[in-house]
Motif scaffolding. Structure first.
Motif, mmCIF file in Angstrom:
data_model
loop_
_atom_site.group_PDB
_atom_site.id
_atom_site.type_symbol
_atom_site.label_atom_id
_atom_site.label_comp_id
_atom_site.label_asym_id
_atom_site.label_seq_id
_atom_site.Cartn_x
_atom_site.Cartn_y
_atom_site.Cartn_z
ATOM 1 N N GLN A 25 -18.111 -33.547 -41.338
ATOM 2 C CA GLN A 25 -17.603 -34.706 -42.052
ATOM 3 C C GLN A 25 -18.635 -34.882 -43.214
ATOM 4 O OE1 GLN A 25 -14.929 -36.735 -42.174
ATOM 5 N NE2 GLN A 25 -13.859 -35.544 -40.545
ATOM 6 N N VAL A 26 -18.377 -35.310 -44.371
ATOM 7 C CA VAL A 26 -19.366 -35.509 -45.526
ATOM 8 C C VAL A 26 -20.023 -36.696 -44.998
ATOM 9 C CG1 VAL A 26 -19.503 -36.515 -47.851
ATOM 10 C CG2 VAL A 26 -17.580 -34.845 -47.349
ATOM 11 N N ARG A 27 -21.456 -36.622 -45.173
ATOM 12 C CA ARG A 27 -22.227 -37.855 -44.942
ATOM 13 C C ARG A 27 -22.834 -38.340 -46.154
ATOM 14 N NH1 ARG A 27 -26.727 -36.025 -41.076
ATOM 15 N NH2 ARG A 27 -27.447 -38.306 -41.604
ATOM 16 N N ASP A 28 -22.882 -39.629 -46.432
ATOM 17 C CA ASP A 28 -23.491 -40.582 -47.390
ATOM 18 C C ASP A 28 -22.838 -40.084 -48.769
ATOM 19 O OD1 ASP A 28 -25.502 -41.619 -45.896
ATOM 20 O OD2 ASP A 28 -26.610 -39.926 -45.811
ATOM 21 N N GLY A 29 -21.482 -39.668 -48.629
ATOM 22 C CA GLY A 29 -21.009 -39.277 -49.913
ATOM 23 C C GLY A 29 -20.334 -40.547 -50.581
ATOM 24 N N LYS A 30 -20.068 -40.530 -51.869
ATOM 25 C CA LYS A 30 -19.211 -41.411 -52.432
ATOM 26 C C LYS A 30 -17.677 -41.408 -52.208
ATOM 27 C CE LYS A 30 -22.110 -41.098 -56.464
ATOM 28 N NZ LYS A 30 -22.058 -40.639 -58.021
ATOM 29 N N ARG A 31 -17.419 -42.641 -52.163
ATOM 30 C CA ARG A 31 -15.962 -42.782 -52.016
ATOM 31 C C ARG A 31 -15.098 -42.008 -52.766
ATOM 32 N NH1 ARG A 31 -14.475 -49.232 -52.364
ATOM 33 N NH2 ARG A 31 -15.309 -48.470 -54.380
ATOM 34 N N LEU A 32 -13.943 -41.350 -52.420
ATOM 35 C CA LEU A 32 -13.028 -40.765 -53.103
ATOM 36 C C LEU A 32 -12.626 -41.434 -54.538
ATOM 37 C CD1 LEU A 32 -10.535 -39.106 -50.659
ATOM 38 C CD2 LEU A 32 -12.353 -37.906 -51.695
ATOM 39 N N SER A 33 -12.443 -40.659 -55.550
ATOM 40 C CA SER A 33 -11.964 -41.447 -56.696
ATOM 41 C C SER A 33 -10.312 -41.178 -56.667
ATOM 42 C CB SER A 33 -12.185 -40.645 -57.955
ATOM 43 O OG SER A 33 -12.046 -39.406 -58.010
ATOM 44 N N GLU A 34 -9.699 -41.786 -57.391
ATOM 45 C CA GLU A 34 -8.135 -41.602 -57.414
ATOM 46 C C GLU A 34 -7.634 -40.096 -57.772
ATOM 47 O OE1 GLU A 34 -9.891 -44.100 -58.814
ATOM 48 O OE2 GLU A 34 -8.623 -46.198 -58.269
ATOM 49 N N ASP A 35 -8.523 -39.540 -58.727
ATOM 50 C CA ASP A 35 -8.282 -38.253 -59.136
ATOM 51 C C ASP A 35 -8.461 -37.359 -57.848
ATOM 52 O OD1 ASP A 35 -7.437 -38.275 -61.732
ATOM 53 O OD2 ASP A 35 -9.224 -38.215 -62.616
ATOM 54 N N GLN A 36 -9.504 -37.430 -57.079
ATOM 55 C CA GLN A 36 -9.845 -36.713 -56.036
ATOM 56 C C GLN A 36 -8.728 -36.918 -54.924
ATOM 57 O OE1 GLN A 36 -13.789 -38.282 -55.217
ATOM 58 N NE2 GLN A 36 -14.680 -36.123 -55.889
ATOM 59 N N ALA A 37 -8.185 -38.114 -54.888
ATOM 60 C CA ALA A 37 -7.200 -38.250 -53.747
ATOM 61 C C ALA A 37 -5.817 -37.512 -54.204
ATOM 62 C CB ALA A 37 -6.830 -39.899 -53.890
ATOM 63 N N ARG A 38 -5.535 -37.403 -55.539
ATOM 64 C CA ARG A 38 -4.401 -36.631 -56.086
ATOM 65 C C ARG A 38 -4.572 -35.368 -55.724
ATOM 66 N NH1 ARG A 38 -5.219 -39.981 -60.485
ATOM 67 N NH2 ARG A 38 -3.286 -41.324 -60.990
ATOM 68 N N ASN A 39 -5.879 -34.782 -55.714
ATOM 69 C CA ASN A 39 -5.959 -33.290 -55.496
ATOM 70 C C ASN A 39 -5.782 -33.128 -53.869
ATOM 71 O OD1 ASN A 39 -6.400 -32.443 -57.958
ATOM 72 N ND2 ASN A 39 -8.509 -33.001 -58.202
ATOM 73 N N LEU A 40 -6.391 -33.970 -53.170
ATOM 74 C CA LEU A 40 -6.424 -33.874 -51.646
ATOM 75 C C LEU A 40 -5.041 -33.883 -51.224
ATOM 76 C CD1 LEU A 40 -7.551 -34.491 -48.831
ATOM 77 C CD2 LEU A 40 -7.576 -36.817 -49.341
ATOM 78 N N LEU A 41 -4.047 -34.736 -51.722
ATOM 79 C CA LEU A 41 -2.757 -34.741 -51.457
ATOM 80 C C LEU A 41 -2.027 -33.471 -51.769
ATOM 81 C CD1 LEU A 41 -1.652 -38.548 -52.223
ATOM 82 C CD2 LEU A 41 -2.140 -37.596 -49.895
ATOM 83 N N ARG A 42 -2.099 -32.827 -52.966
ATOM 84 C CA ARG A 42 -1.642 -31.694 -53.335
ATOM 85 C C ARG A 42 -2.056 -30.338 -52.459
ATOM 86 N NH1 ARG A 42 -3.033 -33.583 -59.074
ATOM 87 N NH2 ARG A 42 -1.227 -34.655 -59.554
ATOM 88 N N ASP A 43 -3.478 -30.529 -52.006
ATOM 89 C CA ASP A 43 -4.076 -29.368 -51.152
ATOM 90 C C ASP A 43 -3.234 -29.626 -49.909
ATOM 91 O OD1 ASP A 43 -5.736 -28.712 -53.217
ATOM 92 O OD2 ASP A 43 -7.367 -29.644 -52.058
ATOM 93 N N GLN A 44 -2.593 -30.716 -49.456
ATOM 94 C CA GLN A 44 -2.191 -31.168 -48.043
ATOM 95 C C GLN A 44 -0.622 -30.905 -48.243
ATOM 96 O OE1 GLN A 44 -3.351 -34.746 -46.164
ATOM 97 N NE2 GLN A 44 -5.391 -33.863 -46.035
ATOM 98 N N GLY A 45 -0.141 -30.461 -49.310
ATOM 99 C CA GLY A 45 1.171 -29.946 -49.639
ATOM 100 C C GLY A 45 2.097 -30.840 -50.240
ATOM 101 N N TYR A 46 1.622 -32.019 -50.468
ATOM 102 C CA TYR A 46 2.418 -33.217 -51.236
ATOM 103 C C TYR A 46 2.528 -32.585 -52.746
ATOM 104 C CZ TYR A 46 1.700 -35.840 -47.179
ATOM 105 O OH TYR A 46 1.685 -36.260 -45.792
ATOM 106 N N SER A 47 3.721 -33.186 -53.170
ATOM 107 C CA SER A 47 4.190 -32.976 -54.844
ATOM 108 C C SER A 47 4.382 -34.104 -55.098
ATOM 109 C CB SER A 47 5.292 -31.914 -54.827
ATOM 110 O OG SER A 47 6.493 -32.412 -54.147
#
Length: 85
Positions: free
Chosen positions: A22-44
């Motif tokens: 797990q990421v430690r002491d990381g910043k919270r995900l941004s909305e753009d990172q959340a979009r990329n995360l979902l696409r990486d998990q197979g969502y469109s």
């Protein structure tokens, strides 16, 4: 790590817990990172992305099913709120 990408965006000084991965002491995900995360998990068709504190919500499709999703901005964990055909 001095240089890395996290969900499609450059980050500096990324710290990873060697035991959990797990990421430690990381910043919270941004909305753009959340979009990329979902696409990486197979969502469109990711849309309606918004933040409320540590939770990001979004609509997306997986196959022919539409889902309302919640993303924990600290961990990147994704859960479904509801699904429809």
């Amino acid at each position: 790590m001095e240089e890395a990408k996290r969900y499609g965006q450059d980050v500096e000084d990324l710290r990873i817990d060697a035991r959990t991965g797990q990421v430690r002491d990381g910043k919270r995900l941004s909305e753009d990172q959340a979009r990329n995360l979902l696409r990486d998990q197979g969502y469109s068709d990711v849309s309606d992305v918004s933040r409320d504190g540590d939770t990001i919500t979004a609509k997306a499709k997986q196959g022919d099913r539409e889902a309302r999703l919640r993303i924990d901005a600290n961990t990147g964990a994704v859960s479904r709120q509801q699904a429809s055909n």
